[in-house]
Design a protein around this motif. Structure first.
Motif, mmCIF file in Angstrom:
data_model
loop_
_atom_site.group_PDB
_atom_site.id
_atom_site.type_symbol
_atom_site.label_atom_id
_atom_site.label_comp_id
_atom_site.label_asym_id
_atom_site.label_seq_id
_atom_site.Cartn_x
_atom_site.Cartn_y
_atom_site.Cartn_z
ATOM 1 N N SER A 106 0.845 -1.203 0.000
ATOM 2 C CA SER A 106 0.000 0.000 0.000
ATOM 3 C C SER A 106 0.876 1.247 0.000
ATOM 4 O O SER A 106 1.877 1.329 0.712
ATOM 5 N N ARG A 153 -2.457 11.402 0.721
ATOM 6 C CA ARG A 153 -3.041 10.276 1.433
ATOM 7 C C ARG A 153 -4.195 9.641 0.650
ATOM 8 O O ARG A 153 -5.267 9.350 1.189
ATOM 9 N N ALA A 191 -0.159 16.294 7.440
ATOM 10 C CA ALA A 191 -0.489 15.299 8.460
ATOM 11 C C ALA A 191 -1.940 15.451 8.920
ATOM 12 O O ALA A 191 -2.548 14.517 9.431
ATOM 13 N N ALA A 214 -0.721 4.253 0.488
ATOM 14 C CA ALA A 214 -1.596 5.271 1.093
ATOM 15 C C ALA A 214 -0.852 6.092 2.144
ATOM 16 O O ALA A 214 -1.059 7.300 2.251
ATOM 17 N N GLY A 215 0.024 5.439 2.910
ATOM 18 C CA GLY A 215 0.780 6.160 3.932
ATOM 19 C C GLY A 215 2.069 6.754 3.392
ATOM 20 O O GLY A 215 2.868 7.307 4.140
ATOM 21 N N ARG A 216 2.288 6.628 2.109
ATOM 22 C CA ARG A 216 3.557 7.091 1.522
ATOM 23 C C ARG A 216 3.343 8.208 0.511
ATOM 24 O O ARG A 216 4.203 8.489 -0.298
ATOM 25 N N ASN A 217 2.153 8.836 0.532
ATOM 26 C CA ASN A 217 1.949 10.040 -0.281
ATOM 27 C C ASN A 217 1.172 11.036 0.566
ATOM 28 O O ASN A 217 0.242 10.675 1.272
ATOM 29 N N THR A 218 1.582 12.302 0.498
ATOM 30 C CA THR A 218 1.007 13.296 1.426
ATOM 31 C C THR A 218 -0.419 13.700 1.049
ATOM 32 O O THR A 218 -1.089 14.342 1.847
ATOM 33 N N SER A 226 5.606 13.746 -1.327
ATOM 34 C CA SER A 226 4.957 15.052 -1.099
ATOM 35 C C SER A 226 4.785 15.849 -2.386
ATOM 36 O O SER A 226 4.314 16.980 -2.345
ATOM 37 N N GLY A 247 -4.661 16.085 3.753
ATOM 38 C CA GLY A 247 -3.806 15.628 2.662
ATOM 39 C C GLY A 247 -3.622 16.674 1.576
ATOM 40 O O GLY A 247 -4.604 17.279 1.125
ATOM 41 N N ASN A 295 -7.239 16.799 0.195
ATOM 42 C CA ASN A 295 -8.053 15.604 0.382
ATOM 43 C C ASN A 295 -8.654 15.672 1.786
ATOM 44 O O ASN A 295 -7.929 15.539 2.771
#
Ligand code: FAD
Ligand code: EPU
Length: 349
Positions: A11, A19, A233, A13-17, A57, A236, A305
């Motif tokens: 996944s 999200r 954080a 999902a946690g590796r693009n800001t 990011s 998104g 987002n």
């Protein structure tokens, strides 16, 4: 030791800001530059596309990634040469950019203070020649070390060979060809601080500082950024979604004659940069929201987002914004983040 670790169906999902949900068929965490040659032999066998992923990011995943995502984890930093006036700092690609800014300032080296708090890794810094508050990283780059996929070798590129421009570089134009593994920056011990960007002097004054040190400039800029941009954080986003359009001086003058409040900045080579945020706000998009895809309430250039938006929804919104700016002003907006899984100018089937 191979110097890399592989995992399948990971996944992102946690590796693009932003999200947004996305998956990669394969993920390689690489801990040594000299492991890349071996890894790329393997990737060639799999014949899939490759994506170098920093902190995500400046990316928008419009869908899943069918190839191998490569994440560089080496994060060393050291002074390789110094004299009374300056030092040459070598930082590895996986180091966090703002950690490098703090590291240099703590050693009395100046220059990076205006770029404090830009998200992302050192390896990504030359990709779009990151910049903020009147300073770009290219001013300090002496060498970029990069793995060249077609020769399978590590190459040292001098600044002149990197084709650095406004949010642009050789590496961005040839994204399939290069993996940046380290950057060497020449940083002076003394230089005149750049305080001209709107709001910087005012922020220093509000902090009660009248003869600022570089670290105080970094603090002032961090405060402005924290106020002006949504924190990924919490909400998104990928910073500015569009580049400020660079136009001929005559076009800028004609625009300014019709729209007196439009901010216009020098663009180099007799050209001008128009404020994309102003153009987007003038079209009524600031604070717009449809489902969970929206435009930040505090900055019209930042798409956000609100929770469950997909990359495809954010891309659809971005296309509508660009189309409305084009229709109203005749100005073409280009996205700044790299879009994975779609082309910006080609609506999805
Ligand atoms: P990623 O998003 O992971 O990757 C971006 C691109 O670089 C991709 O094409 C990727 O393949 C490529 N890439 C990454 N690492 C490597 C590598 N080692 N070798 C080859 N290619 C690589 N940018 C500015 O310039 N100025 C700003 O003021 C600014 N403000 C921002 C504020 C916010 C809130 C956010 C979310 C973003 C902002 N950005 C800004 C954009 C972003 O911070 C930069 O583009 C940053 O350099 C991206 O780093 P990253 O590690 O997250 O790269
Ligand atoms: N403005 C508006 N509406 C808004 C926001 C701004 O009209 O909602 C106007 C303001 O009047 C201001 C002008 O736009 O005078 C410029 O705004 P700002 O100072 O925020 O800068 P920007 O041009 O929007 C650029 C970079 C940022 C960088 C800042 C500071 C680009 C695409 N963006 O934004 O970089 O941090 O300048 O140097 O060049 C990024 O690349 O992701 C990024 C955040």
């Amino acid at each position: 030791m191979s110097g890399y670790q592989l995992a399948e169906d990971v996944s992102l999902a946690g590796r693009n800001t932003f999200r947004v949900p996305a998956r990669t068929a394969m993920m390689a965490d690489v801990s040594r530059a000299d492991a890349l040659a071996g890894l790329f032999e393997f990737a060639r066998l799999r014949e899939g596309p490759v994506l170098v992923l920093g902190e995500g990011s400046n990316l928008l995943f419009a869908g899943d990634f069918p190839g191998m995502a490569i994440c560089l984890t080496m994060a060393g930093v050291r002074i390789v040469q110094e004299d009374a006036d300056s030092a040459l700092v070598r930082a590895e690609a996986g180091l966090n950019w703002n950690d490098l800014v703090a590291w240099t300032l703590a050693r009395g080296l100046v220059g990076l203070e205006n770029m404090a708090l830009i998200p992302g890794t050192v390896g990504a810094a030359p990709i779009q020649n990151i910049g903020a508050y009147g300073v770009e990283v290219g001013e300090f780059i002496e060498t970029v070390e990069a793995f060249q996929r077609d020769t399978g070798q590590l190459k040292q590129l001098a600044r002149e060979d990197c084709a650095l421009g406004y949010r642009d570089s050789l590496f961005k134009r040839e994204s399939e060809r290069w993996v940046v593994t380290a950057v060497e920056l020449r940083l002076p011990r003394r230089r005149e601080l750049r305080l001209d960007y709107a709001g910087v002097k005012e922020e220093l004054a509000a902090m009660g500082v009248d003869a600022p040190r570089a670290s105080q400039v970094a603090e002032a800029i961090s405060r402005i950024r924290t106020r002006k941009l949504p924190n990924p954080a919490v909400l998104g986003n990928a910073g500015s979604f569009f580049k400020n359009p660079v136009v001929d001086a005559a076009v800028a003058e004609a625009m300014k004659a019709r729209h007196s409040t439009l901010p216009v900045f020098p663009g180099g080579d007799g050209q001008r940069k128009l404020s994309a945020a102003w153009l987007i706000e003038a079209c009524g998009w600031k604070g717009f929201r449809e489902g969970d895809a929206g435009v930040a309430a505090q900055h019209a250039l930042v798409l956000v987002n609100h929770g469950q938006a997909t990359g495809a929804q954010l891309l659809g919104l971005a296309r509508r914004i660009a189309a409305s700016v084009h229709e109203r002003f005749g100005i073409v907006l280009e996205p700044e983040p790299r879009i994975i899984g779609a082309r910006f100018d080609e609506p999805a089937a």
